[in-house]
Design a protein around this motif. Structure first.
Motif, short mmCIF file in Angstrom:
data_model
loop_
_atom_site.label_atom_id
_atom_site.label_comp_id
_atom_site.label_asym_id
_atom_site.label_seq_id
_atom_site.Cartn_x
_atom_site.Cartn_y
_atom_site.Cartn_z
N ARG A 60 -100.95 -19.03 61.07
CA ARG A 60 -100.34 -19.95 60.12
C ARG A 60 -99.76 -21.18 60.82
O ARG A 60 -99.75 -22.29 60.26
N GLU A 61 -99.31 -21.01 62.07
CA GLU A 61 -98.76 -22.15 62.80
C GLU A 61 -99.85 -23.21 63.01
O GLU A 61 -99.59 -24.42 62.91
N TYR A 62 -101.07 -22.75 63.29
CA TYR A 62 -102.17 -23.69 63.47
C TYR A 62 -102.56 -24.33 62.14
O TYR A 62 -102.86 -25.53 62.08
N VAL A 63 -102.57 -23.54 61.07
CA VAL A 63 -102.85 -24.09 59.74
C VAL A 63 -101.86 -25.20 59.42
O VAL A 63 -102.24 -26.27 58.91
N ASP A 64 -100.59 -24.97 59.72
CA ASP A 64 -99.57 -25.99 59.43
C ASP A 64 -99.81 -27.26 60.23
O ASP A 64 -99.58 -28.37 59.73
#
Length: 349
Positions: A60-64
């Motif tokens: 999710r950190e990369y998605v953000d």
């Protein structure tokens, strides 16, 4: 008319060609190409109008990070490769800011495609093409049993990680090689059974590996283009010849397989089916739900695969396509002057 903004995240070096294919489209549409990669000197960034270094994060950190990038730059179309599954799970967040994402939005199917043994079982159930004899193993004892079972069936044996990409982790078991001769030759993707078993025995378990029969016939990559709803628009079987030669072949057997895959799985935009023959029978190696690393060769057919996927994502209809077959193609390295200002000007996020 404003230039449409296209964003590629961490892709292969050959994406440089795909960026230029989008720019040099037959409709005269104008684009700005954006890209990110953790390596500021990566060749893909040289094809971009705007480039940034992306953080080495996942989930999710990369998605953000990607979501923020698309918001800051008002990206119209996002073409992900790295972390496709996580991006697909959050595709609605991109749609909310007006960014269309060229990715398979069926996350269950995407999970299957990324775990090759799971997808093999799906193909077996649906009966749409042949698959190799194989076993999935996660410890040395299972590997030994799988190897012995395949040898008993008369097969030479190879193995590959279930979630590997390209040739990563692929090895053919060869017990007749000369180790000294290999030291003076090219690096090979072969390994002896004893060395493989020793490596697999060095840990109590390891990520799933497919142990499978070696297929000795012609190998094909079938580059496919579907519209945003998964309707197949065209497919190009690309046969691997000696060295770097590739033949774009109108192989009706493989074209029928492409039509069957599209009808059953409805994979949108660009995808690639890798097949290899055992005698007269083509068997599945894997399906990649993205542009393949050799797609620029299939573009020699006159079909601009990267641009047409973008065109479909933007809501435009794609007219009838008439690819040219019988083309034998190859590629050579070409000297390239790096835009130092572009690389040094890339800022860390």
């Amino acid at each position: 008319m404003k230039k449409m903004k296209i964003y590629f995240n961490r892709w292969f070096s050959v994406t440089y060609h795909y960026m230029n294919a989008i720019r040099d489209n037959e409709d005269g549409m104008e684009f700005e190409i954006y890209g990110t990669h953790p390596d500021p000197g990566h060749m893909a960034l040289q094809g971009c109008d705007v480039a940034e270094v992306e953080p080495r994060v996942t989930g999710r950190e990369y998605v953000d990070f990607c979501l923020d990038f698309c918001r800051r730059h008002q990206i119209d179309v996002f073409i992900p490769r790295w972390n496709m599954l996580d991006i697909s799970r959050h595709i609605s967040l991109f749609e909310e800011i007006g960014t269309r994402v060229i990715v398979c939005s069926d996350t269950e199917l995407l999970e299957q495609l990324m775990e090759k043994d799971r997808f093999y079982e799906s193909v077996r159930e649906k009966g749409i093409m042949e698959i190799p004899d194989y076993f999935t193993v996660s410890n040395a004892a299972q590997f030994q049993q799988a190897y012995e079972a395949l040898r008993a069936r008369g097969h030479d044996v190879c193995f590959k990680p279930c979630n590997g990409e390209g040739g990563m982790g692929f090895r053919v078991i060869n017990n007749e090689s000369d180790p000294l001769q290999e030291l003076f030759g090219y690096a090979l993707n072969s390994i002896s059974y004893e060395d493989a078993l020793r490596a697999f025995s060095s840990a109590p378990s390891f990520p799933n590996v497919m142990v499978m029969e070696v297929l000795e016939g012609y190998e094909y990559s079938i580059d496919c283009l579907s519209d945003r709803n998964g309707k197949l628009l065209t497919a190009i079987p690309r046969r691997k010849e000696r060295g770097r030669l590739r033949l774009l072949e109108e192989n009706e057997e493989l074209l029928a397989i492409a039509r069957n895959v599209a009808e059953v799985y409805r994979i949108p935009y660009n995808f690639n089916i890798q097949m290899k023959y055992r005698k007269d029978t083509p068997k599945l190696l894997e399906i990649n739900p993205r542009m393949s690393g050799g797609l620029h060769m299939s573009c020699l057919s006159g079909v601009n695969f990267p641009y047409l996927a973008v065109k479909s994502a933007l809501g435009h209809d794609i007219g009838p396509l008439h690819p040219k077959f019988g083309i034998l193609g190859s590629h050579i390295e070409q000297p390239f002057i790096i835009d130092v200002q572009k690389v040094s000007g890339v800022h860390h996020v």
